[in-house]
Design a protein around this motif. Structure first.
Motif, short mmCIF file in Angstrom:
data_model
loop_
_atom_site.label_atom_id
_atom_site.label_comp_id
_atom_site.label_asym_id
_atom_site.label_seq_id
_atom_site.Cartn_x
_atom_site.Cartn_y
_atom_site.Cartn_z
N ARG A 1 50.17 41.54 37.80
CA ARG A 1 49.14 42.50 38.17
C ARG A 1 48.14 41.79 39.07
N THR A 2 47.75 42.43 40.14
CA THR A 2 46.81 41.87 41.10
C THR A 2 45.60 42.78 41.21
N VAL A 3 44.42 42.20 41.12
CA VAL A 3 43.18 42.95 41.23
C VAL A 3 42.45 42.47 42.47
N ALA A 4 42.16 43.38 43.40
CA ALA A 4 41.39 43.04 44.59
C ALA A 4 39.92 42.90 44.20
N LEU A 5 39.31 41.80 44.61
CA LEU A 5 37.91 41.54 44.29
C LEU A 5 37.03 41.89 45.49
N PRO A 6 35.76 42.25 45.27
CA PRO A 6 34.89 42.61 46.39
C PRO A 6 34.51 41.41 47.26
N GLY A 7 34.70 40.22 46.77
CA GLY A 7 34.42 39.00 47.53
C GLY A 7 35.18 37.85 46.91
N ALA A 8 35.16 36.72 47.59
CA ALA A 8 35.84 35.54 47.06
C ALA A 8 35.16 35.12 45.76
N ALA A 9 35.95 34.75 44.78
CA ALA A 9 35.42 34.35 43.48
C ALA A 9 35.58 32.84 43.30
N ASP A 10 34.59 32.25 42.70
CA ASP A 10 34.65 30.84 42.34
C ASP A 10 35.53 30.73 41.09
N PRO A 11 36.61 29.95 41.13
CA PRO A 11 37.48 29.84 39.96
C PRO A 11 36.75 29.40 38.69
N SER A 12 35.66 28.65 38.83
CA SER A 12 34.91 28.24 37.64
C SER A 12 34.14 29.40 37.02
N ALA A 13 34.04 30.53 37.73
CA ALA A 13 33.35 31.71 37.21
C ALA A 13 34.31 32.67 36.51
N VAL A 14 35.57 32.28 36.38
CA VAL A 14 36.57 33.15 35.76
C VAL A 14 36.88 32.60 34.37
N SER A 15 36.85 33.51 33.38
CA SER A 15 37.22 33.12 32.02
C SER A 15 38.22 34.13 31.48
N ALA A 16 39.07 33.68 30.57
CA ALA A 16 40.09 34.54 29.98
C ALA A 16 40.18 34.27 28.49
N SER A 17 40.34 35.34 27.71
CA SER A 17 40.53 35.20 26.27
C SER A 17 41.57 36.21 25.82
N TYR A 18 42.20 35.92 24.70
CA TYR A 18 43.25 36.78 24.16
C TYR A 18 42.93 37.05 22.70
N ASP A 19 42.86 38.34 22.34
CA ASP A 19 42.56 38.71 20.96
C ASP A 19 43.23 40.04 20.65
N ALA A 20 43.95 40.07 19.54
CA ALA A 20 44.58 41.30 19.04
C ALA A 20 45.45 41.97 20.10
N GLY A 21 46.19 41.19 20.88
CA GLY A 21 47.11 41.73 21.86
C GLY A 21 46.49 42.15 23.17
N VAL A 22 45.21 41.84 23.38
CA VAL A 22 44.53 42.22 24.61
C VAL A 22 44.03 40.95 25.31
N LEU A 23 44.44 40.80 26.57
CA LEU A 23 43.96 39.71 27.42
C LEU A 23 42.74 40.23 28.16
N THR A 24 41.61 39.55 28.00
CA THR A 24 40.38 39.94 28.69
C THR A 24 40.03 38.85 29.70
N VAL A 25 39.92 39.25 30.98
CA VAL A 25 39.57 38.33 32.05
C VAL A 25 38.23 38.77 32.63
N THR A 26 37.28 37.85 32.66
CA THR A 26 35.95 38.13 33.21
C THR A 26 35.73 37.28 34.44
N VAL A 27 35.35 37.94 35.55
CA VAL A 27 35.00 37.25 36.79
C VAL A 27 33.49 37.42 36.93
N SER A 28 32.75 36.37 36.56
CA SER A 28 31.28 36.43 36.54
C SER A 28 30.70 36.42 37.95
N GLY A 29 29.74 37.31 38.17
CA GLY A 29 28.97 37.33 39.40
C GLY A 29 29.70 37.81 40.64
#
Length: 141
Positions: A97-125
């Motif tokens: 799956r590919t998500v288009a971002l409104p601007g370039a993201a700093d890889p250090s601003a991306v976090s991912a967690s997995y809980d109860a079968g759901v992967l949550t990815v946050t791109v901060s800022g």
């Protein structure tokens, strides 16, 4: 003949532009996990339904310029030698799956967690500074 406008048509169109067309996996066994995409303040939060996977070994989250790419594989580890009938509704195989971002993201601003079968990815800022700016229109003299 009357025309009814959907109250969320603009929002729906906005979110549809975030998703690129699914990339073919080269196999008819691939699938596209269900996803929920939301803007929370200046952050993008993407949730992917991925029950039955090992997130540490079977999922990759990457930032490629202005794209967030989530790929992996749901493996079928059940024994195929069983007798009797089988009804299979769970999809197995590779996904991307590919998500288009409104601007370039700093890889250090991306976090991912997995809980109860759901992967949550946050791109901060990623939405910081993307608010529309009104430009004044001046009348010609």
């Amino acid at each position: 003949m009357s025309t009814t406008l959907a109250p969320f048509a603009d929002v729906d169109r906005l979110f549809r532009t975030f998703w690129d067309a699914p990339v073919a996996t080269g196999s008819t066994k691939g699938f596209a996990p269900a996803a929920d995409l939301a803007r929370e303040g200046d952050d993008l939060v993407a949730r992917f339904d991925l029950p039955g996977i090992d997130p540490e070994n079977d999922v990759t989250v990457e930032v490629e310029g202005r794209r967030l790419v989530v790929r992996g594989e749901r493996k079928d580890v059940r024994d195929e030698n069983g007798t009797g009938r089988r009804v299979r509704e769970v999809r197995y195989g590779s996904f991307r799956r590919t998500v288009a971002l409104p601007g370039a993201a700093d890889p250090s601003a991306v976090s991912a967690s997995y809980d109860a079968g759901v992967l949550t990815v946050t791109v901060s800022g990623v939405y910081a500074g993307t608010s529309p700016t009104r430009i004044e229109v001046q009348r010609a003299a």
